[in-house]
Design an enzyme around this catalytic site. Structure first.
Site, PDB file in Angstrom:
ATOM      1  N   CYS A 116      27.236  58.029  23.358  1.00 24.39           N
ATOM      2  CA  CYS A 116      27.741  56.779  22.901  1.00 24.39           C
ATOM      3  C   CYS A 116      26.982  55.692  23.627  1.00 24.39           C
ATOM      4  O   CYS A 116      25.905  55.850  24.595  1.00 24.39           O
ATOM      5  CB  CYS A 116      29.072  56.618  23.237  1.00 24.39           C
ATOM      6  SG  CYS A 116      29.427  56.698  24.923  1.00 24.39           S
ATOM      7  N   CYS A 152      27.198  55.488  27.252  1.00 24.42           N
ATOM      8  CA  CYS A 152      26.558  56.691  27.949  1.00 24.42           C
ATOM      9  C   CYS A 152      25.347  56.132  28.382  1.00 24.42           C
ATOM     10  O   CYS A 152      24.472  56.383  29.391  1.00 24.42           O
ATOM     11  CB  CYS A 152      26.703  57.996  27.278  1.00 24.42           C
ATOM     12  SG  CYS A 152      28.336  58.519  27.031  1.00 24.42           S
TER      13      CYS A 152
END
Length: 76
Positions: A10, A13
């Site tokens: 994501c 991240c």
């Protein structure tokens, strides 16, 4: 030093990985950075929310996007 960024890929991240790279640069440290997206490996660390940050096999934080300054403190 080995740093693992745990998460499904994501945006948080990805941003955590960039913050790790910036923190390493500012500290003048060299480390191998690995993105871990495999959920079974992530669950093996016992974290309950991503992103997670692992340094040399030890979970140092999870569940939020750590700032460059927070990461620098973790690595010092």
């Amino acid at each position: 030093m080995k740093i693992e960024v745990l998460g499904p890929g994501c945006l948080r991240c990805q941003n955590l990985e960039e913050n790790v790279r910036q923190a390493l640069k500012e500290l003048g440290l060299d480390a191998k950075i690995e993105k871990v997206t495999d959920m079974s490996r992530i669950m093996g660390y016992g974290i309950i929310s991503t992103p997670g940050l692992v340094v040399d096999g030890k979970v140092v934080g999870y569940g939020k996007l750590f700032s460059v300054e927070e990461i620098k403190r973790m690595l010092s």
